[in-house]
Design a protein around this motif. Structure first.
Motif, PDB file in Angstrom:
ATOM      1  N   HIS A 137      30.292 -14.252  45.522  1.00  0.00           N
ATOM      2  CA  HIS A 137      30.329 -14.183  47.352  1.00  0.00           C
ATOM      3  C   HIS A 137      29.677 -12.940  47.723  1.00  0.00           C
ATOM      4  O   HIS A 137      29.582 -11.984  46.809  1.00  0.00           O
ATOM      5  CB  HIS A 137      31.879 -14.312  47.544  1.00  0.00           C
ATOM      6  CG  HIS A 137      32.633 -15.372  47.052  1.00  0.00           C
ATOM      7  ND1 HIS A 137      33.368 -15.121  45.722  1.00  0.00           N
ATOM      8  CD2 HIS A 137      32.564 -16.848  47.025  1.00  0.00           C
ATOM      9  CE1 HIS A 137      33.814 -16.486  45.543  1.00  0.00           C
ATOM     10  NE2 HIS A 137      33.475 -17.339  46.168  1.00  0.00           N
ATOM     11  N   LEU A 138      29.414 -12.939  48.852  1.00  0.00           N
ATOM     12  CA  LEU A 138      28.915 -11.702  49.552  1.00  0.00           C
ATOM     13  C   LEU A 138      29.757 -10.633  49.931  1.00  0.00           C
ATOM     14  O   LEU A 138      29.508  -9.410  49.516  1.00  0.00           O
ATOM     15  CB  LEU A 138      28.370 -12.004  50.811  1.00  0.00           C
ATOM     16  CG  LEU A 138      26.965 -12.870  50.620  1.00  0.00           C
ATOM     17  CD1 LEU A 138      26.204 -13.443  51.834  1.00  0.00           C
ATOM     18  CD2 LEU A 138      25.809 -12.426  49.774  1.00  0.00           C
ATOM     19  N   GLN A 172      22.780  -7.045  45.520  1.00  0.00           N
ATOM     20  CA  GLN A 172      23.915  -8.139  45.188  1.00  0.00           C
ATOM     21  C   GLN A 172      23.394  -9.137  44.081  1.00  0.00           C
ATOM     22  O   GLN A 172      22.211  -9.561  44.233  1.00  0.00           O
ATOM     23  CB  GLN A 172      24.536  -8.800  46.676  1.00  0.00           C
ATOM     24  CG  GLN A 172      25.280  -7.674  47.328  1.00  0.00           C
ATOM     25  CD  GLN A 172      25.881  -8.314  48.631  1.00  0.00           C
ATOM     26  OE1 GLN A 172      25.000  -9.022  49.693  1.00  0.00           O
ATOM     27  NE2 GLN A 172      27.205  -8.119  48.587  1.00  0.00           N
ATOM     28  N   SER A 175      25.162 -14.315  43.567  1.00  0.00           N
ATOM     29  CA  SER A 175      25.883 -15.259  44.749  1.00  0.00           C
ATOM     30  C   SER A 175      25.330 -16.774  44.649  1.00  0.00           C
ATOM     31  O   SER A 175      24.319 -17.162  44.091  1.00  0.00           O
ATOM     32  CB  SER A 175      25.498 -14.284  45.957  1.00  0.00           C
ATOM     33  OG  SER A 175      24.185 -14.439  46.242  1.00  0.00           O
ATOM     34  N   ARG A 176      26.148 -17.413  45.440  1.00  0.00           N
ATOM     35  CA  ARG A 176      25.787 -18.954  45.322  1.00  0.00           C
ATOM     36  C   ARG A 176      26.601 -19.778  46.343  1.00  0.00           C
ATOM     37  O   ARG A 176      27.671 -19.224  46.665  1.00  0.00           O
ATOM     38  CB  ARG A 176      25.730 -19.494  43.600  1.00  0.00           C
ATOM     39  CG  ARG A 176      27.345 -19.290  43.158  1.00  0.00           C
ATOM     40  CD  ARG A 176      27.096 -19.488  41.516  1.00  0.00           C
ATOM     41  NE  ARG A 176      28.637 -19.672  40.941  1.00  0.00           N
ATOM     42  CZ  ARG A 176      29.135 -18.513  40.520  1.00  0.00           C
ATOM     43  NH1 ARG A 176      28.653 -17.198  40.602  1.00  0.00           N
ATOM     44  NH2 ARG A 176      30.300 -18.539  39.933  1.00  0.00           N
ATOM     45  N   HIS A 177      26.037 -20.803  46.457  1.00  0.00           N
ATOM     46  CA  HIS A 177      26.679 -21.847  47.408  1.00  0.00           C
ATOM     47  C   HIS A 177      26.611 -21.597  49.033  1.00  0.00           C
ATOM     48  O   HIS A 177      25.664 -21.008  49.154  1.00  0.00           O
ATOM     49  CB  HIS A 177      27.978 -22.163  46.965  1.00  0.00           C
ATOM     50  CG  HIS A 177      28.072 -22.938  45.452  1.00  0.00           C
ATOM     51  ND1 HIS A 177      27.037 -23.843  45.064  1.00  0.00           N
ATOM     52  CD2 HIS A 177      28.937 -22.554  44.262  1.00  0.00           C
ATOM     53  CE1 HIS A 177      27.200 -24.053  43.782  1.00  0.00           C
ATOM     54  NE2 HIS A 177      28.170 -23.275  43.337  1.00  0.00           N
ATOM     55  N   ASN A 179      28.065 -19.153  52.445  1.00  0.00           N
ATOM     56  CA  ASN A 179      28.920 -17.918  52.998  1.00  0.00           C
ATOM     57  C   ASN A 179      28.710 -18.152  54.346  1.00  0.00           C
ATOM     58  O   ASN A 179      28.275 -18.799  55.261  1.00  0.00           O
ATOM     59  CB  ASN A 179      28.286 -16.844  52.377  1.00  0.00           C
ATOM     60  CG  ASN A 179      29.427 -15.801  52.064  1.00  0.00           C
ATOM     61  OD1 ASN A 179      29.810 -14.939  53.013  1.00  0.00           O
ATOM     62  ND2 ASN A 179      29.918 -15.769  50.675  1.00  0.00           N
ATOM     63  N   ASN A 194      19.670  -9.266  48.004  1.00  0.00           N
ATOM     64  CA  ASN A 194      20.281 -10.387  47.354  1.00  0.00           C
ATOM     65  C   ASN A 194      19.603 -11.119  46.443  1.00  0.00           C
ATOM     66  O   ASN A 194      18.424 -11.746  46.529  1.00  0.00           O
ATOM     67  CB  ASN A 194      21.025 -11.323  48.378  1.00  0.00           C
ATOM     68  CG  ASN A 194      21.878 -12.341  47.547  1.00  0.00           C
ATOM     69  OD1 ASN A 194      21.566 -13.366  47.279  1.00  0.00           O
ATOM     70  ND2 ASN A 194      23.229 -12.152  47.477  1.00  0.00           N
ATOM     71  N   PRO A 196      20.172 -14.484  43.948  1.00  0.00           N
ATOM     72  CA  PRO A 196      21.349 -15.249  43.795  1.00  0.00           C
ATOM     73  C   PRO A 196      21.479 -15.867  42.364  1.00  0.00           C
ATOM     74  O   PRO A 196      20.172 -15.503  41.581  1.00  0.00           O
ATOM     75  CB  PRO A 196      20.858 -16.683  44.963  1.00  0.00           C
ATOM     76  CG  PRO A 196      19.567 -16.313  45.042  1.00  0.00           C
ATOM     77  CD  PRO A 196      19.119 -14.892  45.109  1.00  0.00           C
ATOM     78  N   ALA A 197      22.367 -16.539  41.862  1.00  0.00           N
ATOM     79  CA  ALA A 197      22.371 -17.020  40.617  1.00  0.00           C
ATOM     80  C   ALA A 197      21.343 -17.817  40.214  1.00  0.00           C
ATOM     81  O   ALA A 197      20.720 -17.539  38.987  1.00  0.00           O
ATOM     82  CB  ALA A 197      23.984 -17.788  40.312  1.00  0.00           C
ATOM     83  N   GLU A 199      18.408 -17.563  41.137  1.00  0.00           N
ATOM     84  CA  GLU A 199      16.912 -16.956  40.683  1.00  0.00           C
ATOM     85  C   GLU A 199      17.265 -16.249  39.420  1.00  0.00           C
ATOM     86  O   GLU A 199      16.252 -16.058  38.478  1.00  0.00           O
ATOM     87  CB  GLU A 199      16.806 -15.789  41.840  1.00  0.00           C
ATOM     88  CG  GLU A 199      15.423 -15.023  41.391  1.00  0.00           C
ATOM     89  CD  GLU A 199      15.220 -14.037  42.652  1.00  0.00           C
ATOM     90  OE1 GLU A 199      14.345 -13.014  42.354  1.00  0.00           O
ATOM     91  OE2 GLU A 199      15.750 -14.105  43.645  1.00  0.00           O
ATOM     92  N   CYS A 230      31.498 -14.029  39.148  1.00  0.00           N
ATOM     93  CA  CYS A 230      30.126 -13.997  38.983  1.00  0.00           C
ATOM     94  C   CYS A 230      29.595 -14.980  37.952  1.00  0.00           C
ATOM     95  O   CYS A 230      28.378 -15.536  37.839  1.00  0.00           O
ATOM     96  CB  CYS A 230      29.303 -12.879  39.105  1.00  0.00           C
ATOM     97  SG  CYS A 230      29.461 -12.057  37.484  1.00  0.00           S
TER      98      CYS A 230
END
Length: 308
Positions: A137-138, A172, A175-177, A179, A194, A196-197, A199, A230
Protein backbone atom coordinates in the motif's frame (compact mmCIF):
# COMPACT_ATOMS: atom_id res chain seq x y z
CA UNK A 1 22.66 10.20 -10.46
CA UNK A 2 25.67 8.43 -8.99
CA UNK A 3 25.28 5.60 -6.52
CA UNK A 4 25.67 6.07 -2.78
CA UNK A 5 29.08 5.03 -1.51
CA UNK A 6 29.38 1.82 0.44
CA UNK A 7 30.19 2.19 4.17
CA UNK A 8 33.92 2.54 4.75
CA UNK A 9 33.95 0.80 8.14
CA UNK A 10 32.18 -2.11 9.78
CA UNK A 11 28.91 -1.36 11.52
CA UNK A 12 27.13 -2.63 14.60
CA UNK A 13 23.35 -3.10 14.84
CA UNK A 14 20.82 -2.89 17.67
CA UNK A 15 17.51 -4.74 17.58
CA UNK A 16 14.56 -2.83 19.07
CA UNK A 17 11.05 -4.17 19.58
CA UNK A 18 7.89 -2.08 19.30
CA UNK A 19 5.07 -4.39 20.45
CA UNK A 20 2.22 -2.08 19.47
CA UNK A 21 -0.70 -2.47 17.06
CA UNK A 22 -3.03 0.20 18.39
CA UNK A 23 -2.99 2.01 15.04
CA UNK A 24 -4.02 -1.09 13.04
CA UNK A 25 -7.48 0.31 12.38
CA UNK A 26 -7.99 -1.78 9.22
CA UNK A 27 -7.06 -5.39 8.52
CA UNK A 28 -6.17 -7.72 11.38
CA UNK A 29 -4.62 -6.68 14.69
CA UNK A 30 -2.00 -8.88 16.32
CA UNK A 31 1.36 -7.46 15.22
CA UNK A 32 2.07 -6.51 18.84
CA UNK A 33 3.22 -10.11 19.27
CA UNK A 34 5.70 -9.99 16.38
CA UNK A 35 8.91 -8.79 18.07
CA UNK A 36 9.03 -11.80 20.39
CA UNK A 37 8.24 -14.26 17.58
CA UNK A 38 10.90 -12.76 15.31
CA UNK A 39 13.45 -12.83 18.11
CA UNK A 40 12.68 -16.51 18.70
CA UNK A 41 13.17 -17.25 15.00
CA UNK A 42 16.48 -15.36 15.06
CA UNK A 43 17.92 -17.93 17.47
CA UNK A 44 17.75 -20.60 14.76
CA UNK A 45 19.93 -18.43 12.52
CA UNK A 46 22.38 -17.14 15.10
CA UNK A 47 23.35 -20.60 16.34
CA UNK A 48 25.24 -21.07 13.04
CA UNK A 49 27.90 -18.52 13.96
CA UNK A 50 31.38 -19.97 14.50
CA UNK A 51 34.59 -18.15 15.34
CA UNK A 52 33.10 -14.73 14.65
CA UNK A 53 31.94 -15.71 11.17
CA UNK A 54 28.90 -17.04 9.36
CA UNK A 55 28.78 -18.79 5.98
CA UNK A 56 26.32 -17.41 3.41
CA UNK A 57 25.45 -20.14 0.92
CA UNK A 58 23.69 -17.65 -1.37
CA UNK A 59 27.06 -16.18 -2.38
CA UNK A 60 29.38 -19.00 -1.23
CA UNK A 61 31.12 -16.54 1.07
CA UNK A 62 32.20 -16.25 4.67
CA UNK A 63 31.06 -13.05 6.36
CA UNK A 64 32.17 -11.55 9.68
CA UNK A 65 29.63 -12.02 12.47
CA UNK A 66 31.28 -11.09 15.78
CA UNK A 67 29.28 -11.43 18.98
CA UNK A 68 28.58 -7.70 19.07
CA UNK A 69 27.45 -7.36 15.43
CA UNK A 70 23.81 -7.56 16.52
CA UNK A 71 22.71 -6.79 20.06
CA UNK A 72 19.18 -6.77 21.44
CA UNK A 73 18.29 -3.40 22.91
CA UNK A 74 14.93 -4.60 24.27
CA UNK A 75 11.62 -2.90 23.55
CA UNK A 76 11.09 0.81 23.05
CA UNK A 77 8.70 2.58 25.38
CA UNK A 78 5.17 1.64 24.33
CA UNK A 79 1.88 2.64 25.93
CA UNK A 80 -0.99 0.44 24.79
CA UNK A 81 -3.64 3.16 25.11
CA UNK A 82 -1.48 6.08 23.93
CA UNK A 83 -0.48 6.24 20.28
CA UNK A 84 1.38 9.54 20.56
CA UNK A 85 3.46 8.33 23.53
CA UNK A 86 4.32 5.14 21.66
CA UNK A 87 5.38 7.00 18.52
CA UNK A 88 7.57 9.27 20.65
CA UNK A 89 9.09 6.25 22.41
CA UNK A 90 9.90 4.55 19.12
CA UNK A 91 11.50 7.72 17.71
CA UNK A 92 13.59 8.06 20.86
CA UNK A 93 14.74 4.46 20.59
CA UNK A 94 15.94 5.00 17.02
CA UNK A 95 17.54 8.32 17.91
CA UNK A 96 19.35 6.93 20.98
CA UNK A 97 20.64 3.92 19.03
CA UNK A 98 22.10 6.18 16.35
CA UNK A 99 23.64 8.42 19.01
CA UNK A 100 25.38 5.33 20.42
CA UNK A 101 26.93 4.68 17.01
CA UNK A 102 24.77 1.67 16.11
CA UNK A 103 22.38 1.05 13.22
CA UNK A 104 18.81 0.57 14.52
CA UNK A 105 16.59 -2.34 13.48
CA UNK A 106 13.07 -1.58 14.73
CA UNK A 107 10.61 -4.49 14.80
CA UNK A 108 6.92 -3.62 14.80
CA UNK A 109 4.20 -3.63 15.49
CA UNK A 110 1.91 -2.01 12.95
CA UNK A 111 3.04 0.25 10.15
CA UNK A 112 2.34 3.52 11.94
CA UNK A 113 5.90 2.89 13.20
CA UNK A 114 7.32 3.95 9.84
CA UNK A 115 6.83 7.54 10.94
CA UNK A 116 8.79 7.43 14.25
CA UNK A 117 11.58 5.46 12.57
CA UNK A 118 11.88 8.22 9.97
CA UNK A 119 11.60 10.86 12.68
CA UNK A 120 14.35 9.31 14.79
CA UNK A 121 16.66 9.14 11.78
CA UNK A 122 15.76 12.64 10.58
CA UNK A 123 16.38 14.13 14.02
CA UNK A 124 19.81 12.48 14.09
CA UNK A 125 21.19 14.20 11.01
CA UNK A 126 21.52 17.74 9.75
CA UNK A 127 21.22 16.39 6.21
CA UNK A 128 18.40 14.89 4.19
CA UNK A 129 16.70 11.53 4.62
CA UNK A 130 15.30 9.27 1.90
CA UNK A 131 12.79 6.51 2.59
CA UNK A 132 12.82 3.23 0.66
CA UNK A 133 9.31 1.98 1.36
CA UNK A 134 8.43 -1.64 0.56
CA UNK A 135 4.70 -2.06 1.01
CA UNK A 136 1.62 -3.36 -0.78
CA UNK A 137 0.00 0.00 0.00
CA UNK A 138 1.05 3.63 -0.40
CA UNK A 139 0.37 4.68 3.22
CA UNK A 140 -0.18 8.25 2.03
CA UNK A 141 -3.60 8.76 3.60
CA UNK A 142 -3.73 12.15 5.28
CA UNK A 143 -6.62 11.87 7.71
CA UNK A 144 -9.91 10.01 7.96
CA UNK A 145 -12.70 9.73 10.49
CA UNK A 146 -11.97 6.08 11.25
CA UNK A 147 -8.16 6.18 11.17
CA UNK A 148 -7.25 9.67 12.30
CA UNK A 149 -3.90 11.19 11.36
CA UNK A 150 -1.56 8.43 12.61
CA UNK A 151 -2.36 4.92 11.46
CA UNK A 152 -0.90 2.09 9.46
CA UNK A 153 -2.33 3.85 6.39
CA UNK A 154 -0.53 7.18 6.91
CA UNK A 155 3.02 6.44 8.06
CA UNK A 156 4.63 7.53 4.81
CA UNK A 157 2.44 10.67 4.65
CA UNK A 158 3.46 11.72 8.16
CA UNK A 159 7.13 10.95 7.40
CA UNK A 160 6.91 13.18 4.33
CA UNK A 161 6.09 16.13 6.61
CA UNK A 162 9.41 15.91 8.46
CA UNK A 163 11.43 18.93 7.34
CA UNK A 164 14.48 17.02 6.08
CA UNK A 165 12.78 13.99 4.50
CA UNK A 166 13.46 14.23 0.76
CA UNK A 167 10.59 12.62 -1.16
CA UNK A 168 12.31 13.25 -4.49
CA UNK A 169 15.12 10.93 -3.33
CA UNK A 170 12.68 8.38 -1.88
CA UNK A 171 10.96 5.46 -3.59
CA UNK A 172 8.06 3.11 -2.91
CA UNK A 173 8.34 -0.54 -3.96
CA UNK A 174 6.00 -3.51 -4.44
CA UNK A 175 2.68 -1.66 -4.27
CA UNK A 176 -0.24 -3.30 -6.06
CA UNK A 177 -3.98 -3.35 -6.78
CA UNK A 178 -6.00 -0.32 -5.65
CA UNK A 179 -5.51 2.79 -3.57
CA UNK A 180 -6.98 6.23 -2.93
CA UNK A 181 -6.99 8.72 -5.85
CA UNK A 182 -5.94 11.38 -3.34
CA UNK A 183 -2.78 9.37 -2.65
CA UNK A 184 -1.94 9.42 -6.36
CA UNK A 185 -2.39 13.19 -6.42
CA UNK A 186 -0.12 13.64 -3.42
CA UNK A 187 2.54 11.31 -4.83
CA UNK A 188 2.59 13.09 -8.18
CA UNK A 189 2.77 16.54 -6.61
CA UNK A 190 5.54 15.48 -4.25
CA UNK A 191 7.61 13.75 -6.94
CA UNK A 192 7.61 10.46 -5.02
CA UNK A 193 8.62 7.56 -7.27
CA UNK A 194 6.64 4.34 -7.21
CA UNK A 195 7.82 0.97 -8.57
CA UNK A 196 4.88 -1.45 -8.34
CA UNK A 197 5.24 -5.18 -7.76
CA UNK A 198 4.33 -5.87 -11.40
CA UNK A 199 7.41 -3.94 -12.55
CA UNK A 200 9.65 -5.80 -10.11
CA UNK A 201 8.36 -9.11 -11.47
CA UNK A 202 9.03 -8.00 -15.05
CA UNK A 203 12.47 -6.43 -14.57
CA UNK A 204 13.96 -8.44 -11.72
CA UNK A 205 15.40 -7.44 -8.37
CA UNK A 206 18.94 -6.67 -9.55
CA UNK A 207 17.79 -3.98 -11.98
CA UNK A 208 15.32 -2.57 -9.45
CA UNK A 209 17.97 -2.41 -6.73
CA UNK A 210 20.29 -0.50 -9.08
CA UNK A 211 17.49 2.00 -9.74
CA UNK A 212 16.82 2.42 -6.02
CA UNK A 213 20.48 2.91 -5.14
CA UNK A 214 20.72 5.63 -7.79
CA UNK A 215 17.46 7.21 -6.56
CA UNK A 216 18.63 7.54 -2.95
CA UNK A 217 22.06 8.88 -3.90
CA UNK A 218 20.93 12.47 -3.34
CA UNK A 219 20.10 11.86 0.34
CA UNK A 220 22.47 11.92 3.28
CA UNK A 221 20.72 9.14 5.21
CA UNK A 222 18.33 6.35 4.19
CA UNK A 223 15.55 4.52 6.02
CA UNK A 224 14.47 1.11 4.75
CA UNK A 225 10.82 0.68 5.72
CA UNK A 226 9.71 -2.92 5.14
CA UNK A 227 6.03 -3.78 5.58
CA UNK A 228 5.81 -7.57 5.38
CA UNK A 229 2.71 -7.34 3.19
CA UNK A 230 4.97 -6.31 0.30
CA UNK A 231 5.55 -10.08 0.16
CA UNK A 232 2.86 -12.22 -1.42
CA UNK A 233 0.62 -13.89 1.21
CA UNK A 234 1.57 -17.26 -0.27
CA UNK A 235 5.03 -16.62 1.20
CA UNK A 236 4.01 -14.45 4.18
CA UNK A 237 0.56 -15.45 5.46
CA UNK A 238 1.13 -13.76 8.82
CA UNK A 239 0.41 -10.17 7.83
CA UNK A 240 -2.06 -7.45 8.70
CA UNK A 241 -3.58 -7.61 5.21
CA UNK A 242 -3.41 -10.03 2.29
CA UNK A 243 -2.73 -8.62 -1.19
CA UNK A 244 -2.05 -11.24 -3.89
CA UNK A 245 0.63 -10.66 -6.52
CA UNK A 246 3.38 -9.54 -4.16
CA UNK A 247 7.07 -10.31 -3.95
CA UNK A 248 8.33 -13.83 -3.46
CA UNK A 249 10.42 -14.52 -0.38
CA UNK A 250 13.48 -14.77 -2.65
CA UNK A 251 12.81 -11.36 -4.20
CA UNK A 252 12.36 -9.77 -0.77
CA UNK A 253 15.57 -11.29 0.57
CA UNK A 254 17.54 -10.36 -2.55
CA UNK A 255 16.40 -6.73 -2.40
CA UNK A 256 17.35 -6.47 1.28
CA UNK A 257 20.77 -8.00 0.61
CA UNK A 258 21.45 -5.52 -2.18
CA UNK A 259 20.12 -2.44 -0.37
CA UNK A 260 21.48 -3.13 3.11
CA UNK A 261 24.93 -1.54 2.61
CA UNK A 262 23.32 1.79 1.64
CA UNK A 263 20.79 1.99 4.49
CA UNK A 264 21.14 3.71 7.89
CA UNK A 265 18.11 2.22 9.68
CA UNK A 266 15.53 -0.53 9.16
CA UNK A 267 11.93 -0.69 10.38
CA UNK A 268 10.12 -3.99 9.75
CA UNK A 269 6.39 -4.00 10.41
CA UNK A 270 3.05 -5.82 10.14
CA UNK A 271 4.21 -9.36 10.90
CA UNK A 272 1.12 -10.84 12.57
CA UNK A 273 1.57 -14.06 14.57
CA UNK A 274 -2.23 -14.38 14.92
CA UNK A 275 -2.62 -14.92 11.16
CA UNK A 276 0.71 -16.70 10.63
CA UNK A 277 1.05 -20.35 9.68
CA UNK A 278 3.65 -22.32 11.63
CA UNK A 279 5.71 -19.12 12.12
CA UNK A 280 6.51 -18.94 8.39
CA UNK A 281 6.24 -15.13 8.32
CA UNK A 282 8.15 -14.56 11.55
CA UNK A 283 10.85 -16.84 10.17
CA UNK A 284 11.04 -14.85 6.93
CA UNK A 285 11.26 -11.63 8.95
CA UNK A 286 14.13 -13.08 10.97
CA UNK A 287 16.01 -13.93 7.79
CA UNK A 288 15.38 -10.44 6.41
CA UNK A 289 16.98 -9.01 9.56
CA UNK A 290 19.88 -11.46 9.41
CA UNK A 291 20.66 -10.65 5.78
CA UNK A 292 20.34 -6.93 6.48
CA UNK A 293 22.91 -7.24 9.26
CA UNK A 294 25.30 -9.61 7.46
CA UNK A 295 25.29 -7.83 4.09
CA UNK A 296 25.12 -4.34 5.55
CA UNK A 297 27.65 -4.89 8.29
CA UNK A 298 30.96 -4.39 6.52
CA UNK A 299 32.21 -2.98 3.19
CA UNK A 300 33.30 -6.40 1.89
CA UNK A 301 29.95 -8.07 2.67
CA UNK A 302 27.92 -6.39 -0.09
CA UNK A 303 26.47 -8.91 -2.56
CA UNK A 304 28.32 -9.36 -5.84
CA UNK A 305 27.13 -6.76 -8.33
CA UNK A 306 26.30 -4.11 -5.73
CA UNK A 307 27.17 -0.62 -6.86
CA UNK A 308 30.06 1.24 -5.25
Amino acid sequence: MTARALPRTSRRFTLLGAPFDGAATLGWPGSRYAPDRIRAAMRWILQRREGGQIYCLDHAALHPFPDDLLTDGGDVHTVAHDLEATLAGAAAGVRDTLAAGHTPVLLGGDDSLLYPAARGLAESTAGTVAVVHLDAHLDLLDRSEQQGAHSHSSGMRRASELPNVDLAASVQLASRHFNFPSSLSFREQAGLRNIPAAEIHRRGTEAIAEDVIAQIAAADRVLLAFDIDCVDPAHAPGAGAHEPGGLTSFQALDLVQRLAPYVDALVLTEVNPLTDLHDRTANLAAYLVAHFVVHGGSPDAAPEGALS
